[in-house]
Design a protein around this motif. Structure first.
Motif, PDB file in Angstrom:
ATOM      1  N   UNK A  94       0.056 -15.900  42.210  1.00 46.44           N
ATOM      2  CA  UNK A  94      -1.392 -15.736  42.219  1.00 46.44           C
ATOM      3  C   UNK A  94      -1.705 -14.412  41.525  1.00 46.44           C
ATOM      4  N   UNK A  95      -2.675 -14.433  40.622  1.00 47.26           N
ATOM      5  CA  UNK A  95      -3.073 -13.221  39.906  1.00 47.26           C
ATOM      6  C   UNK A  95      -4.427 -12.791  40.453  1.00 47.26           C
ATOM      7  N   UNK A  96      -4.474 -11.817  41.356  1.00 47.81           N
ATOM      8  CA  UNK A  96      -5.747 -11.436  41.973  1.00 47.81           C
ATOM      9  C   UNK A  96      -6.750 -10.876  40.976  1.00 47.81           C
ATOM     10  N   UNK A  97      -6.267 -10.073  40.012  1.00 45.92           N
ATOM     11  CA  UNK A  97      -7.156  -9.445  39.045  1.00 45.92           C
ATOM     12  C   UNK A  97      -6.599  -9.658  37.633  1.00 45.92           C
ATOM     13  N   UNK A  98      -6.950 -10.752  36.976  1.00 47.25           N
ATOM     14  CA  UNK A  98      -6.423 -11.021  35.633  1.00 47.25           C
ATOM     15  C   UNK A  98      -6.659  -9.886  34.643  1.00 47.25           C
ATOM     16  N   UNK A  99      -7.812  -9.236  34.736  1.00 41.91           N
ATOM     17  CA  UNK A  99      -8.093  -8.142  33.803  1.00 41.91           C
ATOM     18  C   UNK A  99      -7.100  -7.002  33.963  1.00 41.91           C
ATOM     19  N   UNK A 100      -6.750  -6.704  35.203  1.00 41.09           N
ATOM     20  CA  UNK A 100      -5.762  -5.641  35.449  1.00 41.09           C
ATOM     21  C   UNK A 100      -4.397  -6.046  34.891  1.00 41.09           C
ATOM     22  N   UNK A 101      -4.031  -7.318  35.026  1.00 42.40           N
ATOM     23  CA  UNK A 101      -2.750  -7.776  34.491  1.00 42.40           C
ATOM     24  C   UNK A 101      -2.728  -7.631  32.972  1.00 42.40           C
ATOM     25  N   UNK A 102      -3.839  -7.943  32.318  1.00 47.56           N
ATOM     26  CA  UNK A 102      -3.909  -7.786  30.866  1.00 47.56           C
ATOM     27  C   UNK A 102      -3.745  -6.322  30.468  1.00 47.56           C
ATOM     28  N   UNK A 103      -4.314  -5.429  31.269  1.00 49.67           N
ATOM     29  CA  UNK A 103      -4.190  -3.995  30.986  1.00 49.67           C
ATOM     30  C   UNK A 103      -2.739  -3.544  31.105  1.00 49.67           C
ATOM     31  N   UNK A 104      -2.067  -3.982  32.161  1.00 50.05           N
ATOM     32  CA  UNK A 104      -0.663  -3.622  32.360  1.00 50.05           C
ATOM     33  C   UNK A 104       0.194  -4.156  31.215  1.00 50.05           C
ATOM     34  N   UNK A 105      -0.050  -5.401  30.823  1.00 59.35           N
ATOM     35  CA  UNK A 105       0.742  -6.004  29.758  1.00 59.35           C
ATOM     36  C   UNK A 105       0.480  -5.331  28.410  1.00 59.35           C
ATOM     37  N   UNK A 106      -0.765  -4.959  28.171  1.00 57.99           N
ATOM     38  CA  UNK A 106      -1.097  -4.251  26.932  1.00 57.99           C
ATOM     39  C   UNK A 106      -0.369  -2.919  26.858  1.00 57.99           C
ATOM     40  N   UNK A 107      -0.312  -2.216  27.978  1.00 54.41           N
ATOM     41  CA  UNK A 107       0.389  -0.932  28.003  1.00 54.41           C
ATOM     42  C   UNK A 107       1.894  -1.134  27.871  1.00 54.41           C
ATOM     43  N   UNK A 108       2.419  -2.201  28.493  1.00 51.65           N
ATOM     44  CA  UNK A 108       3.842  -2.495  28.362  1.00 51.65           C
ATOM     45  C   UNK A 108       4.196  -2.806  26.911  1.00 51.65           C
ATOM     46  N   UNK A 109       3.324  -3.556  26.232  1.00 56.28           N
ATOM     47  CA  UNK A 109       3.559  -3.850  24.816  1.00 56.28           C
ATOM     48  C   UNK A 109       3.512  -2.576  23.986  1.00 56.28           C
ATOM     49  N   UNK A 110       2.553  -1.722  24.262  1.00 58.88           N
ATOM     50  CA  UNK A 110       2.411  -0.482  23.497  1.00 58.88           C
ATOM     51  C   UNK A 110       3.679   0.369  23.650  1.00 58.88           C
ATOM     52  N   UNK A 111       4.184   0.447  24.876  1.00 56.82           N
ATOM     53  CA  UNK A 111       5.371   1.255  25.143  1.00 56.82           C
ATOM     54  C   UNK A 111       6.619   0.656  24.515  1.00 56.82           C
ATOM     55  N   UNK A 112       6.777  -0.665  24.648  1.00 59.56           N
ATOM     56  CA  UNK A 112       8.000  -1.322  24.181  1.00 59.56           C
ATOM     57  C   UNK A 112       8.094  -1.394  22.661  1.00 59.56           C
ATOM     58  N   UNK A 113       6.934  -1.547  22.003  1.00 62.94           N
ATOM     59  CA  UNK A 113       6.943  -1.806  20.572  1.00 62.94           C
ATOM     60  C   UNK A 113       6.549  -0.614  19.711  1.00 62.94           C
ATOM     61  N   UNK A 114       6.185   0.510  20.326  1.00 59.74           N
ATOM     62  CA  UNK A 114       5.673   1.647  19.553  1.00 59.74           C
ATOM     63  C   UNK A 114       6.636   2.103  18.463  1.00 59.74           C
ATOM     64  N   UNK A 115       7.928   2.127  18.793  1.00 56.66           N
ATOM     65  CA  UNK A 115       8.905   2.618  17.817  1.00 56.66           C
ATOM     66  C   UNK A 115       9.456   1.515  16.930  1.00 56.66           C
ATOM     67  N   UNK A 116       9.051   0.272  17.169  1.00 54.57           N
ATOM     68  CA  UNK A 116       9.588  -0.861  16.414  1.00 54.57           C
ATOM     69  C   UNK A 116       8.559  -1.433  15.455  1.00 54.57           C
ATOM     70  N   UNK A 117       7.352  -1.706  15.976  1.00 57.01           N
ATOM     71  CA  UNK A 117       6.292  -2.324  15.161  1.00 57.01           C
ATOM     72  C   UNK A 117       4.957  -1.788  15.678  1.00 57.01           C
ATOM     73  N   UNK A 118       4.455  -0.767  15.035  1.00 56.91           N
ATOM     74  CA  UNK A 118       3.238  -0.114  15.505  1.00 56.91           C
ATOM     75  C   UNK A 118       2.023  -1.031  15.444  1.00 56.91           C
ATOM     76  N   UNK A 119       2.023  -1.958  14.472  1.00 56.32           N
ATOM     77  CA  UNK A 119       0.895  -2.891  14.366  1.00 56.32           C
ATOM     78  C   UNK A 119       0.850  -3.817  15.570  1.00 56.32           C
ATOM     79  N   UNK A 120       1.996  -4.379  15.921  1.00 53.31           N
ATOM     80  CA  UNK A 120       2.060  -5.257  17.095  1.00 53.31           C
ATOM     81  C   UNK A 120       1.793  -4.469  18.365  1.00 53.31           C
ATOM     82  N   UNK A 121       2.308  -3.247  18.431  1.00 51.81           N
ATOM     83  CA  UNK A 121       2.114  -2.422  19.623  1.00 51.81           C
ATOM     84  C   UNK A 121       0.637  -2.163  19.892  1.00 51.81           C
TER      85      UNK A 121
END
Length: 235
Positions: free
Chosen positions: A105-132
């Motif tokens: 169950x996802x209580x706050x979908x918007x919060x999940x999107x925020x967490x995932x966006x930050x996870x993508x930024x962190x994981x991809x920053x040094x690999x693909x800045x456009x995707x990050x």
């Protein structure tokens, strides 16, 4: 997303990456998994440090620079050998498929999107800045991003118990005669890899039930007897 929300998400990413790094060390994982968990923790701290510096003109005690997950060639394991045909059974070898379904169950979908966006930024920053820099826009993409930012398995979602509240699950063991293989460009409309073939059978099923759905608890296994029949007797 506001600047303060970015900082909060970056801080939570640091905590999550630190817990994941510790869990990988405790599990006795391979050098590659340890390295990737280290890189994720390093890059999460760099992202948080950058935001603190940008917003408050302050620094953290961490002196890190972005790392690439593939930057340590000595830690990369050899490529696995994948079977191309059926598994031989002459020496007593058999093949089974273990499949696990878990509802969330996802209580706050918007919060999940925020967490995932930050996870993508962190994981991809040094690999693909456009995707990050691309924001995550739907919950399916968010779950995939969080899995990839972790160890690549569903266990990575355990780091977000308040954002992905676990529900009931089921684990089944099936008897198979053909291994799972992947073409270079698999067709999206090809056979469903989760469906059993006519000569394959379910051997065992274990239900995982969340007793109190209003609180986060460990699932209670409810094992069932093995599936009767000739197929079960072969395994």
């Amino acid at each position: 997303m506001s600047t303060e929300a970015q900082i909060d998400a970056a801080l939570e990413a640091v905590v999550t990456a630190a817990r994941r790094h510790r869990a990988v060390l405790q599990s006795g994982a391979s050098e590659e998994r340890i390295w990737r968990a280290y890189v994720a923790l390093n890059n999460a701290t760099v992202r948080y440090d950058d935001l603190i510096s940008e917003v408050y003109d302050e620094v953290t005690p961490w002196d890190c620079e972005y790392l690439e997950a593939d930057g340590d060639p000595e830690s990369a394991p050899p490529a696995p050998i994948r079977p191309t045909g059926g598994v031989p059974v002459g020496d007593g070898a058999v093949m089974v498929s273990v499949r696990h379904r878990r509802d969330y169950v996802i209580p706050e979908p918007t919060r999940l999107l925020t967490l995932a966006t930050e996870a993508r930024r962190t994981s991809w920053a040094a690999v693909d800045s456009t995707h990050a820099a691309r924001p995550v826009t739907d919950v399916g993409e968010a779950v995939n991003e969080l899995v990839q930012a972790g160890d690549g398995t569903v266990a990575a979602l355990d780091a977000y118990p308040e954002d992905l509240v676990p529900g009931n699950g089921v684990l089944v063991v099936n008897a198979l005669h053909r291994p799972l293989t992947f073409a270079e460009a698999p067709a999206s409309d090809g056979p469903d890899p989760l469906l059993l073939g006519p000569d394959e059978a379910q051997l065992y099923r274990m239900d995982e039930e969340i007793v109190d759905e209003d609180s986060i608890e460990e699932p209670v296994p409810a094992p069932r007897d093995p599936v009767p029949g000739s197929a079960a007797r072969l395994w």
